[in-house]
Design a protein around this motif. Sequence first.
Motif, PDB file in Angstrom:
ATOM      1  N   ALA B  29      49.002  30.606 -24.888  1.00  0.00           N
ATOM      2  CA  ALA B  29      50.118  31.549 -24.928  1.00  0.00           C
ATOM      3  C   ALA B  29      50.632  31.816 -23.524  1.00  0.00           C
ATOM      4  CB  ALA B  29      49.677  32.851 -25.597  1.00  0.00           C
ATOM      5  N   ALA B  30      49.715  32.028 -22.568  1.00  0.00           N
ATOM      6  CA  ALA B  30      50.130  32.330 -21.194  1.00  0.00           C
ATOM      7  C   ALA B  30      50.928  31.174 -20.605  1.00  0.00           C
ATOM      8  CB  ALA B  30      48.897  32.626 -20.339  1.00  0.00           C
ATOM      9  N   ILE B  31      50.422  29.944 -20.809  1.00  0.00           N
ATOM     10  CA  ILE B  31      51.127  28.785 -20.243  1.00  0.00           C
ATOM     11  C   ILE B  31      52.512  28.647 -20.856  1.00  0.00           C
ATOM     12  CG2 ILE B  31      51.074  26.262 -20.110  1.00  0.00           C
ATOM     13  CD1 ILE B  31      47.951  26.578 -20.081  1.00  0.00           C
ATOM     14  N   LEU B  32      52.577  28.811 -22.168  1.00  0.00           N
ATOM     15  CA  LEU B  32      53.872  28.686 -22.838  1.00  0.00           C
ATOM     16  C   LEU B  32      54.828  29.801 -22.421  1.00  0.00           C
ATOM     17  CD1 LEU B  32      52.937  27.570 -26.437  1.00  0.00           C
ATOM     18  CD2 LEU B  32      54.198  26.290 -24.742  1.00  0.00           C
ATOM     19  N   PHE B  33      54.295  31.006 -22.190  1.00  0.00           N
ATOM     20  CA  PHE B  33      55.141  32.105 -21.706  1.00  0.00           C
ATOM     21  C   PHE B  33      55.791  31.720 -20.386  1.00  0.00           C
ATOM     22  CE2 PHE B  33      53.290  35.628 -24.360  1.00  0.00           C
ATOM     23  CZ  PHE B  33      54.506  36.050 -24.831  1.00  0.00           C
ATOM     24  N   VAL B  34      54.960  31.203 -19.456  1.00  0.00           N
ATOM     25  CA  VAL B  34      55.490  30.835 -18.134  1.00  0.00           C
ATOM     26  C   VAL B  34      56.551  29.752 -18.301  1.00  0.00           C
ATOM     27  CG1 VAL B  34      54.898  29.801 -15.911  1.00  0.00           C
ATOM     28  CG2 VAL B  34      53.377  31.490 -16.948  1.00  0.00           C
ATOM     29  N   ALA B  35      56.215  28.718 -19.088  1.00  0.00           N
ATOM     30  CA  ALA B  35      57.168  27.629 -19.288  1.00  0.00           C
ATOM     31  C   ALA B  35      58.441  28.143 -19.947  1.00  0.00           C
ATOM     32  CB  ALA B  35      56.524  26.540 -20.138  1.00  0.00           C
ATOM     33  N   GLY B  36      58.270  28.947 -20.990  1.00  0.00           N
ATOM     34  CA  GLY B  36      59.410  29.451 -21.740  1.00  0.00           C
ATOM     35  C   GLY B  36      60.314  30.312 -20.876  1.00  0.00           C
ATOM     36  N   LEU B  37      59.706  31.196 -20.100  1.00  0.00           N
ATOM     37  CA  LEU B  37      60.515  32.075 -19.244  1.00  0.00           C
ATOM     38  C   LEU B  37      61.231  31.258 -18.174  1.00  0.00           C
ATOM     39  CD1 LEU B  37      58.171  35.174 -18.887  1.00  0.00           C
ATOM     40  CD2 LEU B  37      60.328  35.030 -20.103  1.00  0.00           C
ATOM     41  N   TYR B  38      60.549  30.219 -17.665  1.00  0.00           N
ATOM     42  CA  TYR B  38      61.189  29.376 -16.663  1.00  0.00           C
ATOM     43  C   TYR B  38      62.421  28.706 -17.266  1.00  0.00           C
ATOM     44  CZ  TYR B  38      62.023  25.710 -13.274  1.00  0.00           C
ATOM     45  OH  TYR B  38      62.623  24.889 -12.366  1.00  0.00           O
ATOM     46  N   PRO B  62      62.496  35.795 -30.739  1.00  0.00           N
ATOM     47  CA  PRO B  62      61.106  35.561 -31.152  1.00  0.00           C
ATOM     48  C   PRO B  62      60.414  36.834 -31.631  1.00  0.00           C
ATOM     49  CG  PRO B  62      61.526  34.491 -29.070  1.00  0.00           C
ATOM     50  CD  PRO B  62      62.735  35.316 -29.365  1.00  0.00           C
ATOM     51  N   ALA B  63      60.666  37.948 -30.949  1.00  0.00           N
ATOM     52  CA  ALA B  63      60.021  39.201 -31.359  1.00  0.00           C
ATOM     53  C   ALA B  63      60.451  39.591 -32.770  1.00  0.00           C
ATOM     54  CB  ALA B  63      60.348  40.315 -30.372  1.00  0.00           C
ATOM     55  N   SER B  64      61.754  39.459 -33.060  1.00  0.00           N
ATOM     56  CA  SER B  64      62.237  39.841 -34.400  1.00  0.00           C
ATOM     57  C   SER B  64      61.614  38.954 -35.464  1.00  0.00           C
ATOM     58  CB  SER B  64      63.753  39.695 -34.497  1.00  0.00           C
ATOM     59  OG  SER B  64      64.365  40.239 -33.388  1.00  0.00           O
ATOM     60  N   ILE B  65      61.682  37.632 -35.232  1.00  0.00           N
ATOM     61  CA  ILE B  65      61.199  36.710 -36.273  1.00  0.00           C
ATOM     62  C   ILE B  65      59.704  36.914 -36.507  1.00  0.00           C
ATOM     63  CG2 ILE B  65      60.822  34.274 -36.815  1.00  0.00           C
ATOM     64  CD1 ILE B  65      63.481  33.704 -35.487  1.00  0.00           C
ATOM     65  N   MET B 207      59.401  30.049 -26.371  1.00  0.00           N
ATOM     66  CA  MET B 207      59.063  31.476 -26.377  1.00  0.00           C
ATOM     67  C   MET B 207      58.506  31.896 -27.732  1.00  0.00           C
ATOM     68  SD  MET B 207      59.425  32.836 -23.506  1.00  0.00           S
ATOM     69  CE  MET B 207      59.481  34.582 -23.774  1.00  0.00           C
ATOM     70  N   MET B 208      59.100  31.332 -28.787  1.00  0.00           N
ATOM     71  CA  MET B 208      58.638  31.690 -30.124  1.00  0.00           C
ATOM     72  C   MET B 208      57.166  31.295 -30.301  1.00  0.00           C
ATOM     73  SD  MET B 208      60.718  32.138 -33.274  1.00  0.00           S
ATOM     74  CE  MET B 208      61.883  30.832 -33.238  1.00  0.00           C
ATOM     75  N   LEU B 209      56.860  30.072 -29.880  1.00  0.00           N
ATOM     76  CA  LEU B 209      55.490  29.584 -29.986  1.00  0.00           C
ATOM     77  C   LEU B 209      54.553  30.448 -29.141  1.00  0.00           C
ATOM     78  CD1 LEU B 209      54.287  27.287 -31.553  1.00  0.00           C
ATOM     79  CD2 LEU B 209      54.423  25.848 -29.510  1.00  0.00           C
ATOM     80  N   ALA B 210      55.050  30.828 -27.936  1.00  0.00           N
ATOM     81  CA  ALA B 210      54.223  31.641 -27.046  1.00  0.00           C
ATOM     82  C   ALA B 210      53.900  32.986 -27.696  1.00  0.00           C
ATOM     83  CB  ALA B 210      54.944  31.854 -25.717  1.00  0.00           C
ATOM     84  N   VAL B 211      54.915  33.622 -28.284  1.00  0.00           N
ATOM     85  CA  VAL B 211      54.693  34.934 -28.913  1.00  0.00           C
ATOM     86  C   VAL B 211      53.735  34.779 -30.093  1.00  0.00           C
ATOM     87  CG1 VAL B 211      55.784  36.859 -30.118  1.00  0.00           C
ATOM     88  CG2 VAL B 211      56.919  35.817 -28.181  1.00  0.00           C
TER      89      VAL B 211
END
Lengths: 227, 245, 204
Positions: B29-38, B62-65, B207-211
Amino acid sequence: MNKLSLIGLLSLVIRRDLVLAMRRRADVLTTLIFFVIVVSLFPLGVGPEIDMLRKMAPGVVWVAALLASMLSLGRMFSADYLDGTLEQMMLVPQSLSVLVLAKILAHWMVSGLPLVIMAPVLGLQFDMPAQALWVLIAALLLGTPILSMIGAVGAALTLGLRGGGALVSLLVLPLCIPVLVFGAGAVEAVVSGTNVSSHLSLLGALLVMALVFTPWVTALALRISME
Amino acid sequence: MAINWFKYSSPSTFYGVAGKMVPWFAWSAAILFVAGLYISFFVAPTDVQQSEAYRIMFIHVPASILSMFIYLVMAGYAALGLIFNTRLSSMMASALAPTGALLAFLSLWTGALWGKPMWGAWWVWDARLTSELILLFLYLGFIALHASIDDPRRADRASALLAIIGSVNVPIIYFSVQWWNTLHQGASVKFTGTSMHVAMQQGMYTMMLAVWLYAIAVSLLRVRCIILERECKAQWVSELVEVRR
Amino acid sequence: MLEISNLACSRGDHLLFSDLNFSLSAGDLLQVQGANGSGKTSLLRTLCGFMMPATGEIRWCGQNVRELGDAFYAEMIYLGHLNAIKDELNALENLRISAGLAGCKVDDRQLIAALRRMGLRGRETLPVKVLSQGQRRRVALARLLLSKAPLWILDEPLTALDVGAVGLMQELIGEHLVNNGMVIYTTHQPLEVVGVATRWLALS
């Protein structure tokens, strides 16, 4: 063993609850007076312009009816729970769902029906046209039983809990939103001249659905809460 | 090879399994968050109509879904717990609820932040925002009911019933809110444009996957705490290394 | 008739009792004994189906009571700590409703006779609120007279009763047992039924 017929059980429980309500008339009146006061507070809060009030009226009456019906939910099962009658009711050799349905109907007659009768008078305060008043009565007649039924589930789930009254509103109010939308929508539709029957048929559909499922779910909730 | 699912449904086994799984989910999740935000902030191009403000979508959507999805998963676990009387399923349901509520709240908050530059108001009675608000109420009801019942078994069963009723009601509520919205011709701004740039899509999916992974990691962590709390008298708990210390 | 095998019961995380085995047949009187908190009430409530047993089985005439459902409820009567009577109604109305719910078809004459037998002559139509605790208990116990159910489950039936009423209860239980009834009860007071050997079940 001789068993009670379903209709016999239904009428016995309804008669019993109505007699009890008549011996405690003050409780019934409190709900009704609460309804009247809440509706009357709105013009004081938003100002007396009749155009705005006319526009607000359906929503105001419906929200007040919703709140008033929350007020009486605590009484649906708690008195019977506290004096042990509910235990005896669960041992009735007949479907608990039917018994619950009887209690719901009795509750509606005592706390929902007076609101339906009172609503047109309050509608006049808001200068609602006669046609809208008729639709308001029809919508409330279809909608308030649903509120009692959904409320019964909430009351059964929160049976005997501390702060049950506030909790039951928290659980039940979100579930009642469709009733509010279609109920107030029906009255607005007649005012704006659009199709009323679609709203009323949706309310009717909700009523049928609630009638089929909620007594059974409430019975299940009571069994969970009594354990 | 057949897997004996009931073996994993015992809290003592699952406690260990979950402990091993948490780091995997948390790190990915952390890695995907960084990638997604980038991708969201540096790769995705500026939108023609909404300029930079649209970038809040990468968190909002992502938060809504996920908040809706988690409610269904929660109701599913609750139903399993109610029907098969498996304690772990009920614990899972109560572990998911706070994460779902958090995501619903995040979705509302980011929706408000997005609404201000877009519509000029913090809150618009848009059908989706309103449904999300009601979803938050449903989560709060579940948590409040569970918290106010002392007996854990009754709490599990009562809130499971509530979650199931809620999940049956969600489509009806959503439909009624849509209906209400079209009736009043409120703001009907589409959140997502019809044609999204490829980088936008990638950012969104990442981001969706990260969340999602975050939600799994956090609820596994929480279910471990719940297991410890509920089973504090059991033999196997007192034999755990972390408890003995 | 009533068979209990390997029954275990828990309240929250706390195991009240386990491996409980006993059976009850026509004419049996069983007293459940144990200190406060040993699970006497829980055992009776489990028999009524309010609580789910942690393990074990309860069978009535060879069938599991969970499967029997209503058919079992028609053959038993339960009297709990609470009297299950309404303050707003009078004794007669209370009895009429509880008999009605249990499915007994009785007329007012039988109702009044039952109340009089319980020593409530002249108080049949007084609101229950003005009755004493012992008199309320008598109203609740009057249900036993109207019911034809063979199995009586009584939780502390003698609470608040005076000496006369305790004697009356012993008489009633004796009559019920002679008619091939069964009684399982808890009490902290001595209860002697003439001509019947009480069986004991101790919960530790």
